[in-house]
Design an enzyme around this catalytic site. Structure first.
Site, short mmCIF file in Angstrom:
data_model
loop_
_atom_site.label_atom_id
_atom_site.label_comp_id
_atom_site.label_asym_id
_atom_site.label_seq_id
_atom_site.Cartn_x
_atom_site.Cartn_y
_atom_site.Cartn_z
N ASP A 267 44.37 38.03 49.55
CA ASP A 267 44.62 37.25 48.34
C ASP A 267 46.09 37.29 47.92
O ASP A 267 46.86 38.13 48.39
CB ASP A 267 43.73 37.83 47.22
CG ASP A 267 43.41 36.81 46.14
OD1 ASP A 267 43.98 35.72 46.16
OD2 ASP A 267 42.59 37.14 45.26
N ASP A 327 40.03 29.38 41.00
CA ASP A 327 38.79 30.13 40.79
C ASP A 327 37.80 29.32 39.96
O ASP A 327 38.19 28.59 39.04
CB ASP A 327 39.07 31.43 40.00
CG ASP A 327 39.83 32.44 40.83
OD1 ASP A 327 40.37 32.08 41.88
OD2 ASP A 327 39.88 33.61 40.39
C1 9PG Z 1 41.02 39.25 42.05
C2 9PG Z 1 40.88 37.74 41.99
C3 9PG Z 1 39.68 37.23 42.81
C4 9PG Z 1 39.72 35.71 42.85
C5 9PG Z 1 41.06 35.25 43.40
C6 9PG Z 1 42.17 35.78 42.53
O1 9PG Z 1 47.18 35.34 37.68
N1 9PG Z 1 46.05 35.70 37.43
O2 9PG Z 1 45.78 36.18 36.30
C7 9PG Z 1 45.05 35.60 38.41
C8 9PG Z 1 43.91 36.38 38.32
C9 9PG Z 1 42.92 36.26 39.28
C10 9PG Z 1 43.07 35.37 40.32
C11 9PG Z 1 44.19 34.59 40.39
C12 9PG Z 1 45.20 34.71 39.46
O3 9PG Z 1 42.06 35.22 41.24
O4 9PG Z 1 41.15 33.86 43.49
O5 9PG Z 1 38.67 35.20 43.65
O6 9PG Z 1 39.70 37.74 44.13
O7 9PG Z 1 42.10 37.21 42.48
O8 9PG Z 1 42.11 39.69 41.30
#
Ligand code: 9PG
Length: 453
Positions: A267, A327
């Site tokens: 990720d 997401d």
């Molecule tokens: C885990 C998550 C999950 C999810 C991914 C990804 O910037 N942000 O606040 C932010 C939080 C979560 C995120 C993307 C950006 O999601 O897509 O499925 O794995 O990370 O942290």
């Protein structure tokens, strides 16, 4: 033929979470105002561009309703819409074609397969811990899920963010006292594969990795670490053009595979291609692709690699799966965020569906992951219809995942989840955003056209 009025522009956002959709003609580009959102809205180098543009590929609807597509066959390329015509910037081979929308995208995809390679193979049905536990996943919670799952036909159980000591220190934290090898063992004892989330390029300022190897992080022109994400507090990223950083990555990947995981959700991958002062100049996406290949070589061909938050075309041929939208969430549309703060990369069902369909043409190159489908009513504000759209999209993408805590499901919800996991409907693409699933027509057009520009 296209389903959009002449002058419409297909804007292809840089990484998984960024909007990929047809924009109506002459609507001004809007990017978020909040810095943390801006960082994750598209390639940061293009946030202030005066012209509409997109990563690697762009398309327009011509006066006769044909679609013209311009797409790069390599990394580090950008397409802008300049006075009604598509212009490509980037030092690589280009593909240009016009005609029927689906045909030109299919022809581009075939060219990409030739140049970058394509991977097939399916991960099976995935249970992912994120959209129920979020970062509170623990060994105890996992045990409860495995028990509650019983005969639900999941093939993979994937532990998401929350197990690690720190980003960069990929060891079990206090919530997994028996260790990650034991967690994998418990999953495998139920006859399923074990999956694990990592953000391999992210470096927490508090990590041992950063204190031991401060030189491995990407710096800006003032020699300050580049901020790659804000959600765990400001975090740094590896400079993957350094050989020592790539060696470290290869080592870590081989290590987690040896713990018993054969499905890795990797990720925040865009962080390896952020603007910065790299040790070696090779193009930011080319550097990302090199680091990705190093990880692939380290885990071997049999480990399923899912890329998330990832530059799209540069991931083709290396990863098995690719998240192609933002997401999902327990809400359909967080209007405060999508409209008032102009952030379209945040979680929400409507934008996840829209962008996933905008990238449906990638399906023969890589498994396209539309994110999870919900079946629970507990802690979920989606309506039955909205949940069904997400489940239908999963069938259409042939990527079925779910995060519901089995204990939260009412008996009929559990039944619905079970038939979702068991079903293998035939899928026919009738036109953009319209599909036939077995004998049922599913039309996503009203969702896509309702999105704000
Ligand atoms: C885990 C998550 C999950 C999810 C991914 C990804 O910037 N942000 O606040 C932010 C939080 C979560 C995120 C993307 C950006 O999601 O897509 O499925 O794995 O990370 O942290």
């Amino acid at each position: 033929m296209a389903n959009h009025p002449p002058g419409s522009f297909f804007q292809h956002g840089w990484q998984s979470w960024n909007v990929a959709a047809w924009r109506p003609p002459r609507t001004p580009l809007r990017y978020p105002v909040v810095e943390a959102h801006r960082l994750q809205s598209t390639d940061p180098d293009h946030l202030d561009d005066p012209l509409p543009g997109g990563a690697t590929v762009g398309a327009i609807v011509l006066e006769n309703s044909d679609v013209e597509l311009l797409g790069a066959l390599g990394c580090d390329a950008w397409v802008t819409l300049d006075n009604g015509s598509l212009k490509g910037a980037g030092d690589c081979e280009w593909f240009r074609a016009s005609g029927d929308e689906r045909e030109v995208f299919a022809a581009y995809s075939a060219e990409l397969a030739r140049v970058l390679g394509a991977r097939s193979g399916n991960p099976g049905r995935v249970w992912c811990s994120w959209y129920s536990f979020y970062n509170t996943i623990s060994e105890q919670a996992l045990t409860g899920v495995l028990e509650g799952m019983a005969d639900l036909p999941f093939d993979v159980v994937q532990i998401d963010d929350g197990w690690q000591q720190a980003n960069g220190d990929w060891e079990a934290n206090a919530d997994f006292p028996a260790g990650m090898d034991e967690a994998a063992k418990r999953i495998r004892a139920t006859g399923r594969s074990a999956g694990l989330w990592l953000a391999p390029f992210i470096v927490a300022p508090t990590s041992r990795l950063f204190s031991n190897y401060p030189d491995m992080v990407l710096r800006d022109e003032h020699n300050e670490p580049v901020i790659a994400a804000y959600n765990w507090g400001p975090s740094y990223t590896l400079d993957v053009t350094r050989e020592d950083a790539r060696d470290w990555l290869a080592n870590e990947m081989a290590r987690v595979v040896n713990l018993g995981y054969d499905y890795l959700k990797l990720d925040f991958l865009y962080s390896a291609a952020l603007p910065g002062c790299y040790a070696n100049d090779m193009g930011r996406e080319a550097a990302y692709r090199l680091a990705s290949q190093v990880m692939r070589d380290a885990v071997g061909e049999d480990t399923y690699l899912l890329a998330c938050g990832a530059p799209i075309v540069p991931s083709v041929g290396i990863y098995d799966g690719l998240r192609v939208g933002p997401d999902v969430s327990e809400t359909w549309d967080n209007v405060d965020r999508t409209q008032h703060l102009a952030d379209r990369a945040g979680p929400g069902g409507a934008d996840a569906i829209t962008t996933t369909l905008g990238r449906y043409w990638l399906k023969d190159l890589i498994n396209i992951d539309p994110d999870i489908a919900y079946f629970r009513s507990r802690f979920c504000m989606l309506t039955g219809t909205q949940k069904r759209f997400l489940a239908d999209l999963a069938q259409i993408c042939r990527f079925k995942a779910n995060s519901d805590l089995p204990a939260w499901l009412l008996p009929d919800e559990r039944e619905r989840l079970k038939s979702f996991l068991t079903a293998e409907p035939s899928v026919e693409e009738l036109g953009s955003y319209r599909f036939k699933l077995d004998d049922r027509i599913v039309d996503f057009m009203p969702i896509v056209t309702s999105r704000p520009w």
